[in-house]
Design a protein around this motif. Sequence first.
Motif, PDB file in Angstrom:
ATOM      1  N   ALA A 431      37.019  43.467 -23.301  1.00 58.74           N
ATOM      2  CA  ALA A 431      37.272  44.023 -21.972  1.00 58.74           C
ATOM      3  C   ALA A 431      36.057  43.862 -21.066  1.00 58.74           C
ATOM      4  CB  ALA A 431      37.654  45.499 -22.092  1.00 58.74           C
ATOM      5  N   GLY A 432      34.864  44.111 -21.614  1.00 56.04           N
ATOM      6  CA  GLY A 432      33.653  43.942 -20.818  1.00 56.04           C
ATOM      7  C   GLY A 432      33.434  42.500 -20.412  1.00 56.04           C
ATOM      8  N   LEU A 433      33.676  41.562 -21.339  1.00 52.80           N
ATOM      9  CA  LEU A 433      33.525  40.148 -21.009  1.00 52.80           C
ATOM     10  C   LEU A 433      34.471  39.743 -19.888  1.00 52.80           C
ATOM     11  CD1 LEU A 433      32.569  37.204 -21.690  1.00 52.80           C
ATOM     12  CD2 LEU A 433      34.559  37.102 -23.201  1.00 52.80           C
ATOM     13  N   MET A 434      35.721  40.166 -19.973  1.00 49.39           N
ATOM     14  CA  MET A 434      36.697  39.788 -18.949  1.00 49.39           C
ATOM     15  C   MET A 434      36.334  40.390 -17.594  1.00 49.39           C
ATOM     16  SD  MET A 434      40.197  40.080 -21.230  1.00 49.39           S
ATOM     17  CE  MET A 434      41.249  39.279 -20.031  1.00 49.39           C
ATOM     18  N   MET A 435      35.814  41.609 -17.593  1.00 46.25           N
ATOM     19  CA  MET A 435      35.422  42.212 -16.325  1.00 46.25           C
ATOM     20  C   MET A 435      34.236  41.488 -15.716  1.00 46.25           C
ATOM     21  SD  MET A 435      35.850  46.314 -16.466  1.00 46.25           S
ATOM     22  CE  MET A 435      35.320  46.312 -14.769  1.00 46.25           C
ATOM     23  N   GLN A 436      33.259  41.125 -16.521  1.00 50.39           N
ATOM     24  CA  GLN A 436      32.088  40.429 -15.998  1.00 50.39           C
ATOM     25  C   GLN A 436      32.448  39.043 -15.490  1.00 50.39           C
ATOM     26  OE1 GLN A 436      28.939  40.569 -18.907  1.00 50.39           O
ATOM     27  NE2 GLN A 436      29.008  42.792 -19.074  1.00 50.39           N
ATOM     28  N   ALA A 622      26.012  38.038 -26.382  1.00 48.13           N
ATOM     29  CA  ALA A 622      26.579  36.724 -26.658  1.00 48.13           C
ATOM     30  C   ALA A 622      26.065  35.675 -25.681  1.00 48.13           C
ATOM     31  CB  ALA A 622      28.109  36.807 -26.599  1.00 48.13           C
ATOM     32  N   ARG A 623      25.995  36.031 -24.413  1.00 51.70           N
ATOM     33  CA  ARG A 623      25.550  35.057 -23.410  1.00 51.70           C
ATOM     34  C   ARG A 623      24.077  34.712 -23.582  1.00 51.70           C
ATOM     35  NH1 ARG A 623      24.276  31.376 -21.503  1.00 51.70           N
ATOM     36  NH2 ARG A 623      24.330  30.602 -19.362  1.00 51.70           N
ATOM     37  N   ARG A 624      23.259  35.691 -23.868  1.00 53.66           N
ATOM     38  CA  ARG A 624      21.827  35.447 -23.968  1.00 53.66           C
ATOM     39  C   ARG A 624      21.448  34.793 -25.293  1.00 53.66           C
ATOM     40  NH1 ARG A 624      18.697  37.683 -20.023  1.00 53.66           N
ATOM     41  NH2 ARG A 624      19.872  38.813 -18.458  1.00 53.66           N
ATOM     42  N   LEU A 631      35.284  30.774 -24.109  1.00 53.94           N
ATOM     43  CA  LEU A 631      35.845  31.022 -25.442  1.00 53.94           C
ATOM     44  C   LEU A 631      34.769  31.355 -26.467  1.00 53.94           C
ATOM     45  CD1 LEU A 631      38.304  31.198 -27.232  1.00 53.94           C
ATOM     46  CD2 LEU A 631      38.159  28.725 -27.611  1.00 53.94           C
ATOM     47  N   PRO A 632      33.705  30.554 -26.606  1.00 49.97           N
ATOM     48  CA  PRO A 632      32.653  30.956 -27.562  1.00 49.97           C
ATOM     49  C   PRO A 632      32.026  32.307 -27.210  1.00 49.97           C
ATOM     50  CG  PRO A 632      32.372  28.663 -26.918  1.00 49.97           C
ATOM     51  CD  PRO A 632      33.406  29.230 -26.016  1.00 49.97           C
ATOM     52  N   GLN A 633      31.833  32.566 -25.914  1.00 48.96           N
ATOM     53  CA  GLN A 633      31.257  33.856 -25.542  1.00 48.96           C
ATOM     54  C   GLN A 633      32.203  34.995 -25.888  1.00 48.96           C
ATOM     55  OE1 GLN A 633      30.446  34.433 -21.386  1.00 48.96           O
ATOM     56  NE2 GLN A 633      29.192  36.254 -21.730  1.00 48.96           N
ATOM     57  N   ALA A 634      33.509  34.782 -25.702  1.00 49.15           N
ATOM     58  CA  ALA A 634      34.482  35.824 -26.037  1.00 49.15           C
ATOM     59  C   ALA A 634      34.470  36.116 -27.533  1.00 49.15           C
ATOM     60  CB  ALA A 634      35.874  35.403 -25.582  1.00 49.15           C
ATOM     61  N   VAL A 635      34.470  35.055 -28.352  1.00 49.75           N
ATOM     62  CA  VAL A 635      34.441  35.257 -29.809  1.00 49.75           C
ATOM     63  C   VAL A 635      33.142  35.938 -30.223  1.00 49.75           C
ATOM     64  CG1 VAL A 635      34.484  34.102 -32.042  1.00 49.75           C
ATOM     65  CG2 VAL A 635      35.959  33.291 -30.200  1.00 49.75           C
ATOM     66  N   GLY A 636      32.020  35.472 -29.658  1.00 52.02           N
ATOM     67  CA  GLY A 636      30.741  36.090 -29.986  1.00 52.02           C
ATOM     68  C   GLY A 636      30.666  37.538 -29.555  1.00 52.02           C
ATOM     69  N   ALA A 637      31.199  37.860 -28.357  1.00 51.87           N
ATOM     70  CA  ALA A 637      31.181  39.242 -27.884  1.00 51.87           C
ATOM     71  C   ALA A 637      32.048  40.135 -28.760  1.00 51.87           C
ATOM     72  CB  ALA A 637      31.652  39.308 -26.429  1.00 51.87           C
ATOM     73  N   LEU A 639      32.848  39.686 -31.965  1.00 57.51           N
ATOM     74  CA  LEU A 639      32.164  39.887 -33.246  1.00 57.51           C
ATOM     75  C   LEU A 639      30.964  40.821 -33.094  1.00 57.51           C
ATOM     76  CD1 LEU A 639      32.195  36.234 -34.664  1.00 57.51           C
ATOM     77  CD2 LEU A 639      33.605  38.173 -35.407  1.00 57.51           C
ATOM     78  N   ALA A 640      30.187  40.644 -32.016  1.00 58.42           N
ATOM     79  CA  ALA A 640      29.020  41.507 -31.802  1.00 58.42           C
ATOM     80  C   ALA A 640      29.438  42.946 -31.540  1.00 58.42           C
ATOM     81  CB  ALA A 640      28.185  40.973 -30.635  1.00 58.42           C
ATOM     82  N   GLY A 641      30.493  43.160 -30.722  1.00 64.05           N
ATOM     83  CA  GLY A 641      30.962  44.519 -30.464  1.00 64.05           C
ATOM     84  C   GLY A 641      31.445  45.205 -31.720  1.00 64.05           C
TER      85      GLY A 641
END
Length: 682
Positions: A431-436, A622-624, A631-637, A639-641
């Motif tokens: 949700a945070g990734l999509m909002m950003q 994920a971005r940093r 897509l990679p950022q979404a998967v990474g976010a 997994l990290a969350g």
Amino acid sequence: MAEGLGSVAQSRKIPAGAKRRIAARRDWPLVAILLCATLAALAAVATLRNLSVQLPSAFWFDAAFMPDIGDMRQVLVHYAFLPRLVVSLLCGAALGLAGTVLQQVLRNPLASPDTVGISAGAYLALALATLVAPSLLAFGREWVALAGAFAALAAVLALSWHKGLSPLSVVLAGLVVGLYAGAIGAALVVLNHEWLAGLFIWGAGSLGQQDWVTTLWLLPRLSAAMLAIGLMTRPLTLLGLEDDGARNLGVPLGIYRFAGLGMAVALIAFVVAAVGVIGFVGLAAPALARIGGARRLGQRLVVAPLLGAALLWAADQAMQLATGPQGDLLPTGAITALLGAPLLLWLLPRLSLGAELPVLAAEHLPRIRRPGILLGAIGLALLVVLVLAVFCGPGPDGWSFAFGDQMRPLLSWRWPRVLAALSAGAMLALAGLMMQRLTGNPMASPEVLGISAGAALGMVVAMFSVSDPGRPVQTAAAAIGAFATLLAVLAIGRRAAYAPERLLLAGVALTALFDALILVLTATGDPRAMLLINWLTGSTYGVDQGSAVMTASVALCLLPTAPLFVRWLDMLPLGTPALRALGVDVAGTRLLVLLTVAVLTAAATLIVGPLTFIGLMAPHLARRLGLARALPQAVGAVLAGALIMVLADWIGRIAIFPRQIPAGLVATLIGGPVLMWLLRRR
């Protein structure tokens, strides 16, 4: 001929400065002036009514200037009512001016005292002094609060100094520092509620006075800071330009940003030191000034303080009128949000935001070519943490790994918590990734839309209106609150085609409104308030098997839909004009993304409370780490969350065993330093 020469001579007699003043009068912010006059008139009527209740009008003059010590009514008016009135005017004006300067320096209409972490820093300093070094309070609570406020500012500057105090870096650092300090303060309250319960009222702002000491303390300090800001009007105006344009004009950006932030923080710190946290005025007053037509900075520097003073004055007098002698027990800052948030929402469609919010493309972050290795490493770390959370923990005989028969009695209460934390962390991260990506704003998170606060309000209503609300009742109430908030935000944003900036500002206003209602209820001292605090801070204590399975089912249904949004999420940060040029239905795309964000956030909030820091932190991590594409950022976010939430739940369960710390607070305490390190590194 003579007549023409006379007119020419007459025109020559008009100085250039006079011509500018005449032209300026044609551009007065009439709506803002009318709004300020209306608020002041309502406040004056309420003030006269409150004063007449306390003392007959024949004694007003004597009570103000020569009170009769033998008449307790005159004493109360002179030493309580009048100082409170003056303090409300001073603090409202200071917060309005501080918010205006912050928004100008950061070029962000969402900048406020909370954004730079000042309020949270002052609150944390007072809580720590109360627990660890109460002798410091003997020197004055204001000095402790000031120390915390400036310590928070120092942390923000340290994290953003390497980027020249750019608006984006200061806002991100301020959010991280504010959330981190707030999490520590909330953890202290949860673990020591018997000692810190009184901080609830102070934490939400209390204007109650017993003499003129606070007024005399505030007056010279606020006057000096306001004078300094007035002398910096021209440099502050130039800071509203793009960095390249300002540098071409020879403006030392770092120096003036530092000076502007310092004066704004000084105003906020003085107010917090004197009366507590009243943060919403610093957001509402500048926004209302802009909505009312104050387009130039010089106008806003005058109109916003007047609106702030009128808003806080009206809110305080309205509270006294409604509650009578019990008004001192209610937090004035929360009441101000109850008044200011609906007003801001009503006027929001007329808001002209001017400069755009900083976008994600403004930062040059690393980019890795093979994200699969990094994603595999994060997934492996998540698997290890899952094993530890399910099988490892302290017991009567110390630490042990439970297997077989030892595991059976533990599994029934361990796996629901782990599954709920895993699912909630993953959904909040997405949700945070999509909002950003939607807003192009790195400081966006699920909290900004107000969905988490709406769910919390639904829980509050259920807890205080039903004698013994079960899990189904609480879930239904939270769902109703979350989706009602979503509908309100969408209704507000529909007129502007769901423009990100307006949605963010509407979400902030709704969050302030709901948080104010929650603060008023918790300040009453009701025993149910502590149960509410545990839930608000992200506790997984009450998660049962049914709730965990329900949350995991929602996550399994929604998380696989992320690839469907990849193309949109990659293009959304480009901005509205570019999207329209590519043939994208901007309004429809934003609506669909917002609906998905709402469902993700609501489903997670229903189980583990408003854990919004995961929604801010996981996409940044994920971005940093180099995951640039959607897509990679979404998967990474995701997994990290999930990793952070499961680890936080496990640490909260074992850190002070047999007592427990809410998982949401632990997640913030763990992830905050990591995000600060990444911000400082880049």
